[in-house]
Design a protein around this motif. Structure first.
Motif, PDB file in Angstrom:
ATOM      1  N   ILE A 292       0.841  -1.200   0.000  1.00  0.00           N
ATOM      2  CA  ILE A 292       0.000   0.000   0.000  1.00  0.00           C
ATOM      3  C   ILE A 292       0.875   1.248   0.000  1.00  0.00           C
ATOM      4  O   ILE A 292       0.619   2.217  -0.732  1.00  0.00           O
ATOM      5  N   LEU A 293       1.916   1.240   0.798  1.00  0.00           N
ATOM      6  CA  LEU A 293       2.818   2.388   0.869  1.00  0.00           C
ATOM      7  C   LEU A 293       3.532   2.620  -0.457  1.00  0.00           C
ATOM      8  O   LEU A 293       3.561   3.743  -0.965  1.00  0.00           O
ATOM      9  N   THR A 294       4.098   1.588  -1.027  1.00  0.00           N
ATOM     10  CA  THR A 294       4.815   1.773  -2.292  1.00  0.00           C
ATOM     11  C   THR A 294       3.852   2.154  -3.406  1.00  0.00           C
ATOM     12  O   THR A 294       4.216   2.917  -4.307  1.00  0.00           O
ATOM     13  N   GLY A 295       2.611   1.661  -3.335  1.00  0.00           N
ATOM     14  CA  GLY A 295       1.616   2.054  -4.326  1.00  0.00           C
ATOM     15  C   GLY A 295       1.280   3.524  -4.261  1.00  0.00           C
ATOM     16  O   GLY A 295       0.837   4.115  -5.256  1.00  0.00           O
ATOM     17  N   ALA A 296       1.493   4.134  -3.091  1.00  0.00           N
ATOM     18  CA  ALA A 296       1.261   5.575  -2.931  1.00  0.00           C
ATOM     19  C   ALA A 296       2.523   6.384  -3.208  1.00  0.00           C
ATOM     20  O   ALA A 296       2.555   7.589  -2.923  1.00  0.00           O
ATOM     21  N   GLY A 297       3.553   5.736  -3.717  1.00  0.00           N
ATOM     22  CA  GLY A 297       4.779   6.444  -4.046  1.00  0.00           C
ATOM     23  C   GLY A 297       5.714   6.645  -2.875  1.00  0.00           C
ATOM     24  O   GLY A 297       6.671   7.420  -2.967  1.00  0.00           O
ATOM     25  N   HIS A 395      -2.053  11.950   0.493  1.00  0.00           N
ATOM     26  CA  HIS A 395      -1.267  12.267  -0.693  1.00  0.00           C
ATOM     27  C   HIS A 395      -1.900  13.410  -1.478  1.00  0.00           C
ATOM     28  O   HIS A 395      -1.207  14.301  -1.989  1.00  0.00           O
ATOM     29  N   GLU A 396      -3.216  13.407  -1.570  1.00  0.00           N
ATOM     30  CA  GLU A 396      -3.896  14.480  -2.294  1.00  0.00           C
ATOM     31  C   GLU A 396      -3.693  15.827  -1.615  1.00  0.00           C
ATOM     32  O   GLU A 396      -3.603  16.859  -2.272  1.00  0.00           O
ATOM     33  N   ARG A 397      -3.586  15.826  -0.289  1.00  0.00           N
ATOM     34  CA  ARG A 397      -3.475  17.078   0.467  1.00  0.00           C
ATOM     35  C   ARG A 397      -2.049  17.597   0.551  1.00  0.00           C
ATOM     36  O   ARG A 397      -1.817  18.800   0.424  1.00  0.00           O
ATOM     37  N   PHE A 398      -1.098  16.691   0.785  1.00  0.00           N
ATOM     38  CA  PHE A 398       0.268  17.207   0.989  1.00  0.00           C
ATOM     39  C   PHE A 398       1.355  16.278   0.465  1.00  0.00           C
ATOM     40  O   PHE A 398       2.507  16.395   0.839  1.00  0.00           O
ATOM     41  N   GLY A 399       0.969  15.377  -0.430  1.00  0.00           N
ATOM     42  CA  GLY A 399       1.963  14.482  -1.014  1.00  0.00           C
ATOM     43  C   GLY A 399       2.547  15.028  -2.300  1.00  0.00           C
ATOM     44  O   GLY A 399       2.002  15.957  -2.908  1.00  0.00           O
TER      45      GLY A 399
END
Length: 403
Positions: A292-297, A395-399
């Motif tokens: 899940i983490l790697t999928g979020a970059g 991620h959408e807010r501050f990634g």
């Protein structure tokens, strides 16, 4: 005297309980409790031992010391019953060893939250030494050598969930020999290395004459609340000093729990099977969280042992790792900032513990232990989905941009 703050690992567990009591769903990724049921062999043994209410010897009852020596001997670490001291948790032993040794302490950077706090309680100078997987870099350690008395290793590592390569352990042993340092090796996660092919080397195999090894039953058999730990000493000093300190602080470990530990350290087949099952569970759920983490970059090394991940959120638009952890908590995910483990706050790393995802009761946890793919069990899948959704929102807010 200034009061010490509650240890961050315990504090985050209390915060999760507070949030849940207030009706705030929270994914518990902060506290490193083993999260599996107590084996019925152990509960039966505790009931049978309950009448043993006397204090017993300060160093621990003979059958426990003999069993612990056998446990280490089977792993290639030379040990006799006379080398072993028991205490109410390996944490107490770590504190006593540091106090008995005195002098400067070198810790891996990052390292478990309590090492530096315990050194501070003894008013000892503490040096955080960058390295890898719970082992300080040997060259940096060598430069500090004249200022030190003790070097601490964590094998396998907490917070990273990694296993140090044998060459790194050997290099530290060489430096310890050069500067006459005591090596304190915390091996509480040794039985939870995910892949049996992963090389593991204890410094007590290389430098047995200067290495203290600690372990317990809180991680491999989930007996954290029963409070029992053992240490293997390289000789009379600092063993006798630790026994003396223990006699004044905890008198002796609870004797019924010692009798259970004596059984556990003989490693009956039923308990070996339980540890094998828990190792598979830890590996599979930690791996699912890592995906899940790697999928979020997010950069996240694959877990090697225990139930920890140490992802790197570099590039995220937050001031430091404390803000990162706070923002995730606002989204319903409890973690710990890497700075709680002595890491640089600006490095934006978090310690994630996956072991409290296994279920809300023992029935669910037993099913998790038996499942071929525990991440697909409904209660675990729901927590993973909640974590993934929170991470996506973060991620959408501050990634950073994934493009």
């Amino acid at each position: 005297m200034k009061a010490s703050a509650v240890s961050p690992t315990l504090a985050v567990n209390e915060e999760v309980a507070r949030r849940r009591a207030a009706g705030l769903p929270t994914v518990p990724l902060g506290f490193g409790e083993a999260g599996i049921p107590v084996h019925p062999m152990l509960t039966a043994a505790l009931a049978d031992a309950a009448p043993a209410a006397g204090y017993g010897p300060a160093a621990g009852i003979p059958e426990l010391r003999e069993a612990a020596a056998g446990y280490w001997t089977r792993r290639g670490v030379p040990a006799e019953a006379a080398d072993v001291v028991a205490a109410p948790g390996s944490k107490a032993l770590l504190w006593a060893v540091l106090g008995a040794a005195g002098g400067g302490v070198a810790l891996p950077k990052p390292s478990w939250v309590s090492y530096a706090a315990q050194a501070a309680l003894h008013h000892l100078p503490c040096h955080l030494v960058p390295g890898a997987a719970g082992v300080p870099d040997a060259d940096r350690l060598d430069a500090l050598g004249p200022e030190l008395s003790t070097v601490v290793l964590t094998l396998p590592d907490n917070p990273t969930g990694a296993v140090a390569p044998p060459e790194a352990v050997r290099a530290v042993c060489e430096v310890a020999e050069k500067h006459n340092l005591l090596i304190l090796s915390d091996e509480i996660y040794r039985d939870l290395v995910h892949d049996s092919a992963t090389p593991f080397l204890s410094p007590a195999e290389v430098a047995p004459e200067r290495t203290v090894v600690t372990t317990g039953l809180s991680k491999n058999l989930a007996l954290g609340g029963w409070r029992i730990g053992v240490a293997r000493f390289p000789g009379a000093e600092p063993r006798d000093a630790v026994i003396g300190m223990g006699s004044e602080v905890w008198s002796a470990p609870a004797q019924p729990v010692q009798k259970v530990a004596a059984l556990a350290f003989t490693e009956p087949s039923a308990l070996r099977d339980r540890i094998d099952a828990s190792r598979r569970l830890h590996s599979r759920v930690a791996t699912a969280v890592a995906r899940i983490l790697t999928g979020a970059g997010v950069t996240c090394p694959a877990p090697q042992a225990g139930f920890y991940l140490y992802p790197d959120f570099s590039g995220w638009a937050v001031r430091d790792d404390r803000e990162l952890a706070a923002r995730l908590l606002d989204l319903g995910v409890a973690t710990l900032p890497g700075s709680a483990f002595g890491d640089d706050p600006g490095a934006l790393r978090l310690r994630i513990a996956t072991s409290l995802l296994y279920g809300e009761n023992d029935e669910q946890r037993h099913q998790a232990l038996a499942a071929a793919d525990p991440a697909r069990l409904p209660w675990i899948a729901a927590q993973l989905d909640r974590f993934e959704n929170a991470l996506r929102s973060a991620h959408e807010r501050f990634g950073p941009s994934l493009g």
